[in-house]
Scaffold this active site. Structure first.
Site, mmCIF file in Angstrom:
data_model
loop_
_atom_site.group_PDB
_atom_site.id
_atom_site.type_symbol
_atom_site.label_atom_id
_atom_site.label_comp_id
_atom_site.label_asym_id
_atom_site.label_seq_id
_atom_site.Cartn_x
_atom_site.Cartn_y
_atom_site.Cartn_z
ATOM 1 N N ARG A 106 0.814 -1.220 0.000
ATOM 2 C CA ARG A 106 0.000 0.000 0.000
ATOM 3 C C ARG A 106 0.852 1.277 0.000
ATOM 4 O O ARG A 106 0.553 2.229 -0.712
ATOM 5 C CB ARG A 106 -0.892 -0.008 1.242
ATOM 6 N N CYS A 124 -26.469 -2.906 -7.328
ATOM 7 C CA CYS A 124 -27.756 -3.153 -6.661
ATOM 8 C C CYS A 124 -27.508 -3.566 -5.225
ATOM 9 O O CYS A 124 -27.658 -4.742 -4.866
ATOM 10 C CB CYS A 124 -28.515 -4.236 -7.416
ATOM 11 N N GLU A 125 -27.106 -2.615 -4.443
ATOM 12 C CA GLU A 125 -26.705 -2.916 -3.069
ATOM 13 C C GLU A 125 -26.620 -1.575 -2.342
ATOM 14 O O GLU A 125 -25.916 -0.671 -2.807
ATOM 15 C CB GLU A 125 -25.302 -3.548 -3.134
HETATM 16 N N1 LLP Z 1 3.386 -8.821 3.611
HETATM 17 C C1 LLP Z 1 2.447 -9.706 3.963
HETATM 18 C C2 LLP Z 1 2.865 -11.014 4.446
HETATM 19 C C3 LLP Z 1 1.089 -9.362 3.886
HETATM 20 O O1 LLP Z 1 0.176 -10.243 4.242
HETATM 21 C C4 LLP Z 1 0.731 -8.091 3.393
HETATM 22 C C5 LLP Z 1 -0.664 -7.705 3.273
HETATM 23 C C6 LLP Z 1 1.749 -7.205 3.017
HETATM 24 C C7 LLP Z 1 3.065 -7.606 3.144
HETATM 25 C C8 LLP Z 1 1.462 -5.849 2.466
HETATM 26 O O2 LLP Z 1 0.767 -5.030 3.317
HETATM 27 P P1 LLP Z 1 0.566 -3.471 2.975
HETATM 28 O O3 LLP Z 1 1.909 -2.816 3.095
HETATM 29 O O4 LLP Z 1 0.052 -3.369 1.581
HETATM 30 O O5 LLP Z 1 -0.432 -3.011 3.960
HETATM 31 N N2 LLP Z 1 -7.088 -5.819 1.441
HETATM 32 C C9 LLP Z 1 -6.674 -5.062 2.609
HETATM 33 C C10 LLP Z 1 -5.229 -5.268 2.919
HETATM 34 C C11 LLP Z 1 -4.856 -6.710 3.105
HETATM 35 C C12 LLP Z 1 -3.384 -6.873 3.332
HETATM 36 C C13 LLP Z 1 -3.005 -8.294 3.359
HETATM 37 N N3 LLP Z 1 -1.614 -8.503 3.527
HETATM 38 C C14 LLP Z 1 -6.973 -3.583 2.370
HETATM 39 O O6 LLP Z 1 -7.522 -3.261 1.334
HETATM 40 O O7 LLP Z 1 -6.716 -2.760 3.230
#
Ligand code: LLP
Length: 463
Positions: A323, A391-392
């Site tokens: 992110r 539709c939600e």
């Molecule tokens: N490393 C591992 C082992 C992870 O499981 C994740 C994210 C990352 C790195 C990267 O995390 P970041 O820096 O992107 O936060 N769908 C959710 C986020 C799920 C993250 C899952 N794992 C959202 O939209 O906020």
């Protein structure tokens, strides 16, 4: 992930005497650079431009909804992370945030490594020429076929997530005559949230192997006992959209403690630790993310200090931001459709996308900003809810925001900071066509993931 409660509220800013809304920005035409990618600005006519190209032209050429990704910002963020961590650490971009072959090439050019968590991500990475040794393979339930592919490709590390997987990977590596480099993912008992972390006595989640009650130490014992595995380190990922470094510090301390126990028991100093991803970004003006150099310093200070006090050599650190690299680099451009004022409540502004291109608001109560970008306006701020066309009733893109009261169908609005987990979590709900991702750089725009077509839908539906 919401930072504040947002009860249903009145429609206009001037009657907002109570509630938890942030006041509207003094001038809605000003784009807060915290939430927009770096080359975003307004041109002389007041229209938003990115990489030197105006949104009217982008909308005409690529349609809406669409994600526009600021390539030079993406590259600058990659460089900022790798420079902050320096040559003694590795930055693995977490591909789950957003992955495409163009992104893989940018990562290579900027010297990053890549974390993949599925066969599909692995294929994308390898197809785009990422050297396998720069890939880490993650996942709590990697299939045998995925592990075989990863081992055969020669990925730099497989992050082991369970006792069963230790055996599976060892077996597959042995059958191929390979010594596979692996890390063990541990759960350190820190549950991180946006604002706080809670130290938990028990882990109750599907990822990793618990440090508590000696499970992780047992996993290390087993991995060290298998010739076809080369255990290179310990991995910990504590959560997402985290601003407070305290959770990372606890995590680093506990991982180093495990390294000391491993040294005491086996006489082996594991050379690497990975502290995962999860660093927060600004979705709204209220968010204040840390810069990569602050994060790098905080993490390396704590690891160095803990290792010194345990008499360990400082291991090589790696991190996995997803992110924090791609999130701020893109915005979603929508065309305004129906505008429905509900007297005494709020005004619903419908756009031509919705939960199919951004599920995060519905799923996590995530907060976003929004701006009118096809023009400026001197009209009063109007409190709106930006909703999609699905539709939600939970199909909300931006729960509460201010837009000018003269907003009209056909205007273009944009939601910033949608680079991470929007296209990668997009769906075909209601047979929506997933939007394209368009990379914009130095006056040029090019599609890196094309828009889905109705033909694509029909092609999957084999009758
Ligand atoms: N490393 C591992 C082992 C992870 O499981 C994740 C994210 C990352 C790195 C990267 O995390 P970041 O820096 O992107 O936060 N769908 C959710 C986020 C799920 C993250 C899952 N794992 C959202 O939209 O906020």
């Amino acid at each position: 992930m919401s930072r504040s409660a947002h009860p249903a509220g009145p429609r206009h800013a001037d009657v907002l005497t109570e509630g938890h809304y942030s006041a509207p920005a003094a001038d809605l035409n000003v784009l807060d650079e915290k939430v927009w990618s770096r080359t975003v600005t307004r041109d002389a006519d007041g229209a938003l431009t990115v990489g030197g190209i105006g949104v009217a032209r982008l909308a005409e050429e690529f349609g809406t909804p669409a994600y526009f990704l600021d390539e030079s910002d993406f590259r600058a963020r990659c460089r900022a992370w790798s420079e902050a961590f320096g040559p003694d650490a590795d930055v693995f971009y977490a591909g789950k945030a957003f992955l495409s072959r163009a992104v893989v090439r940018w990562l290579q050019e900027e010297g990053l490594h890549l974390d993949v968590c599925s066969g599909g991500e692995l294929t994308t990475a390898l197809d785009a020429g990422m050297p396998a040794e720069r890939i880490a393979f993650h996942g709590n339930n990697k299939t045998v076929a995925e592990i075989e592919r990863a081992v055969e490709a020669g990925v730099g590390r497989i992050v082991l997530d369970s006792f069963q997987e230790i055996v599976r990977v060892a077996h597959i590596a042995r059958s191929r005559g390979v010594r596979q480099r692996v890390q063990i993912r541990v759960t350190v008992g820190v549950e991180a949230h946006t604002h706080e972390f809670i130290a938990t006595a028990h882990e109750d989640q599907k990822f990793g192997i618990a440090l508590a009650d000696g499970q992780a130490a047992e996993a290390v014992r087993r991995a060290l006992g298998l010739d076809s595995l080369e255990l290179i380190g310990i991995h910990s990922h504590i959560g997402s959209q985290i601003f407070d470094m305290a959770g990372f510090e606890v995590s680093a301390r506990r991982v180093v403690q495990l390294l000391a126990e491993v040294r005491d028991e086996h006489g082996v100093e594991l050379p690497e630790i990975d502290l995962g991803g999860g660093l927060g970004i600004a979705y709204t003006s209220d968010d204040d993310p840390r810069e990569p150099h602050e994060i790098a310093k905080a993490l390396s200070d704590i690891v160095t200090r803990e290792c010194e006090s345990a008499g360990l050599r400082t291991p090589r650190i790696s991190v996995e931001p997803g992110r924090a690299i791609v999130g701020p680099t893109a915005f979603t451009l929508y065309e305004v459709g129906t505008i429905k004022p509900l007297e005494g409540l709020r005004t619903y502004v419908s756009v031509d996308g919705g939960m199919s291109d951004n599920i995060r608001t519905a799923l996590y109560d995530a907060e976003y900003s929004v701006a009118l970008v096809s023009r400026t306006s001197d009209a009063e701020p109007m409190l709106v809810r930006v909703v999609g066309k699905h539709c939600e009733s939970g199909d909300i893109v931006v729960k509460d925001a201010f837009l000018p009261a003269d907003l009209a169908p056909g205007d273009l609005i944009a939601v910033p900071a949608t680079g991470a987990y929007c296209r990668s979590m997009a769906s075909n709900y209601n047979h929506a066509l997933r939007p394209p991702v368009v990379a914009v750089r130095d006056g040029e725009a090019r599609v890196i993931v094309r828009r889905e077509t109705e033909e694509d839908l029909l092609r999957l539906d084999v009758g």
